[in-house]
Write a protein that holds these residues in place. Structure first.
Motif, PDB file in Angstrom:
ATOM      1  N   PRO A  24      37.881  40.880  46.921  1.00 31.43           N
ATOM      2  CA  PRO A  24      37.632  39.985  45.791  1.00 31.43           C
ATOM      3  C   PRO A  24      38.681  40.142  44.705  1.00 31.43           C
ATOM      4  N   SER A  25      38.641  39.256  43.749  1.00 34.51           N
ATOM      5  CA  SER A  25      39.629  39.251  42.669  1.00 34.51           C
ATOM      6  C   SER A  25      39.554  40.530  41.848  1.00 34.51           C
ATOM      7  N   PRO A  26      40.725  41.066  41.474  1.00 31.77           N
ATOM      8  CA  PRO A  26      40.681  42.151  40.486  1.00 31.77           C
ATOM      9  C   PRO A  26      40.024  41.590  39.229  1.00 31.77           C
ATOM     10  N   SER A  27      39.221  42.386  38.575  1.00 30.78           N
ATOM     11  CA  SER A  27      38.532  41.810  37.409  1.00 30.78           C
ATOM     12  C   SER A  27      39.170  42.306  36.117  1.00 30.78           C
ATOM     13  N   GLY A  28      38.937  41.560  35.079  1.00 27.09           N
ATOM     14  CA  GLY A  28      39.374  41.988  33.750  1.00 27.09           C
ATOM     15  C   GLY A  28      40.865  41.827  33.534  1.00 27.09           C
ATOM     16  N   GLY A  29      41.248  41.929  32.278  1.00 29.98           N
ATOM     17  CA  GLY A  29      42.664  41.825  31.934  1.00 29.98           C
ATOM     18  C   GLY A  29      43.095  40.380  31.855  1.00 29.98           C
ATOM     19  N   SER A  30      44.358  40.199  31.516  1.00 29.70           N
ATOM     20  CA  SER A  30      44.878  38.846  31.369  1.00 29.70           C
ATOM     21  C   SER A  30      45.101  38.240  32.748  1.00 29.70           C
ATOM     22  N   LEU A  31      45.238  36.924  32.807  1.00 26.91           N
ATOM     23  CA  LEU A  31      45.528  36.273  34.085  1.00 26.91           C
ATOM     24  C   LEU A  31      46.823  36.821  34.668  1.00 26.91           C
ATOM     25  N   GLY A  32      47.799  37.052  33.788  1.00 27.30           N
ATOM     26  CA  GLY A  32      49.079  37.611  34.242  1.00 27.30           C
ATOM     27  C   GLY A  32      48.882  38.957  34.926  1.00 27.30           C
ATOM     28  N   GLY A  33      48.009  39.772  34.337  1.00 30.17           N
ATOM     29  CA  GLY A  33      47.731  41.097  34.910  1.00 30.17           C
ATOM     30  C   GLY A  33      47.043  40.964  36.262  1.00 30.17           C
ATOM     31  N   VAL A  34      46.076  40.062  36.350  1.00 31.63           N
ATOM     32  CA  VAL A  34      45.340  39.854  37.594  1.00 31.63           C
ATOM     33  C   VAL A  34      46.297  39.328  38.669  1.00 31.63           C
ATOM     34  N   ALA A  35      47.171  38.415  38.268  1.00 31.24           N
ATOM     35  CA  ALA A  35      48.119  37.833  39.220  1.00 31.24           C
ATOM     36  C   ALA A  35      49.082  38.907  39.734  1.00 31.24           C
ATOM     37  N   GLN A  36      49.550  39.732  38.820  1.00 32.14           N
ATOM     38  CA  GLN A  36      50.482  40.785  39.244  1.00 32.14           C
ATOM     39  C   GLN A  36      49.821  41.705  40.268  1.00 32.14           C
TER      40      GLN A  36
END
Ligand code: GDP
Length: 368
Positions: A152-164
């Motif tokens: 599943p998606s990493p949670s929390g943080g900015s979208l940029g952080g999740v995308a990285q």
């Protein structure tokens, strides 16, 4: 007098109490034991799913030491990455993303040796703390296969952080031998662009009859698509789906032709009956063949590596800024000053940046 041997109170020898379950202890301590950089890398390259999952946990951790180890593991795995097809999938909730991935993924892993990794970028986890894509009951049969890895998606943080982090997870999956990577996102916000920027092929799933606005069929998202699929083309919905397909195909013609030399297509499919799913995958394969032949495939991937570098810089700077002790002291005060109108956003931001870039005061304990 009763012979003590016959007394009901005599202590019977009994059986030795069973010791703690040794295999369980071994498994638990094994799980807790921290692994070396080399053990992580060897485990990933051997395709060991538990080690891959642990390395992903390091990538997703906010602890600086975990992050450092994650970067070292990534560095060592990089030469073993790249040998995959990366497909992004978007569509509003209910469009049938997980149903399509379930059917598609299951058919891909029927080929001996083929593996599928399904990753997600879920912006709802940032907005609400909840998750649209996180439901564990999705893709049940695919999730049960040894040849599939669903995260599943990493949670929390900015979208940029999740995308990285998702990009990095994708690379680890490739090093672990997953040749088919699917990155899924919900059709809201900026997450489509983030996914588009890390995949080779971008698929938009739509439904017939739902309003364009509802489907996020804003110009921007359509423009990213290499293929638009109208799902649920089954039963009495078949005619409407075909009509929606023609409309989508017409709409796609209005976009400027992409550098890839590819004309985006529109197809219908049904995850329920399986109709159209092989055609969908054939479309992906045609795109890959075309772009490998004309050089665009490699060019796009190299640009994505450049973008990854910028993501690492941006997220790294942000982390450093937010964990800077002097910033932490001042940030909340200045936020309140802005909210209460005591200062402007510009002045507060400038003050914080000045604090961040100011040279550290000389350490009185250090000798010159
Ligand atoms: P997601 O939110 O985009 O992942 O959508 P799901 O895959 O969870 O599908 C949403 C609903 O649509 C579920 O109830 C599915 O059973 C149903 N569904 C998905 N694909 C099809 C299809 O091809 N035909 C029909 N009739 N229903 C479908």
């Amino acid at each position: 007098m009763v012979d003590p041997k016959d007394s009901a109170l005599r202590v019977r020898p009994g059986r030795a109490a069973p010791g703690p379950p040794q295999d369980l202890i071994a498994r638990v301590s094994n799980r807790r034991r921290s692994l070396s950089r080399q053990q992580y890398v060897d485990g990933i390259l051997q395709g060991q799913r538990t080690i891959l999952a642990r390395a992903i946990t390091l990538i997703e951790s906010s602890r600086a030491t975990d992050r450092q180890l994650a970067e070292q593991i990534l560095e060592d795995c990089l030469p073993h990455t790249g040998n995959s097809i990366r497909v992004g999938i978007t569509g509003v909730p209910g469009a049938g993303k997980s149903s399509i991935i379930e059917v598609l993924g299951s058919s891909l892993i029927r080929d001996p040796g083929q593996r599928v990794a399904v990753l997600a970028i879920d912006p709802s986890s940032q907005l609400s703390g909840g998750s649209i894509l996180g439901d564990k009951t999705r893709m049940k049969s695919l999730a049960a296969s040894e040849m599939a890895f669903i995260r599943p998606s990493p949670s929390g943080g900015s979208l940029g952080g999740v995308a990285q982090r998702t990009r990095e997870v994708m690379l680890l999956c490739e090093a672990a031998g997953y040749q088919n990577i699917i990155v899924e996102t919900v059709g809201v916000g900026q997450s489509e662009t983030a996914v588009h920027d890390m995949v080779d092929f971008f698929l938009l799933i739509m439904l017939a009859g739902a309003g364009d606005e509802l489907q996020g069929m804003k110009r921007g998202v359509m423009e990213l698509a290499d293929l638009v699929v109208i799902n649920k083309a089954d039963g009495s919905n078949r005619v409407a789906a075909e009509k929606a397909r023609t409309e989508a195909q017409n709409a796609l013609h209005y976009f400027p032709s992409s550098q890839a030399g590819w004309t985006p297509r529109a197809l219908t499919c049904s995850a329920r009956t399986g109709t159209g799913i092989p055609e969908l995958w054939n479309c992906v394969l045609s795109y890959i063949a075309l772009t490998k032949a004309n050089g665009y495939f490699g060019l796009a991937r190299r640009n994505q590596m450049k973008q990854w570098m910028h993501e690492i810089i941006q997220n790294g700077l942000r982390r450093q800024f937010e964990s800077h002790p002097a910033i932490q002291k001042r940030l909340e005060v200045l936020e309140q000053d802005v909210v209460q109108g005591r200062t402007t956003s510009f002045r507060a931001a400038r003050a914080l940046l000045d604090i961040y870039t100011a040279p550290l005061p000389a350490d009185p304990n250090s000798r010159h």
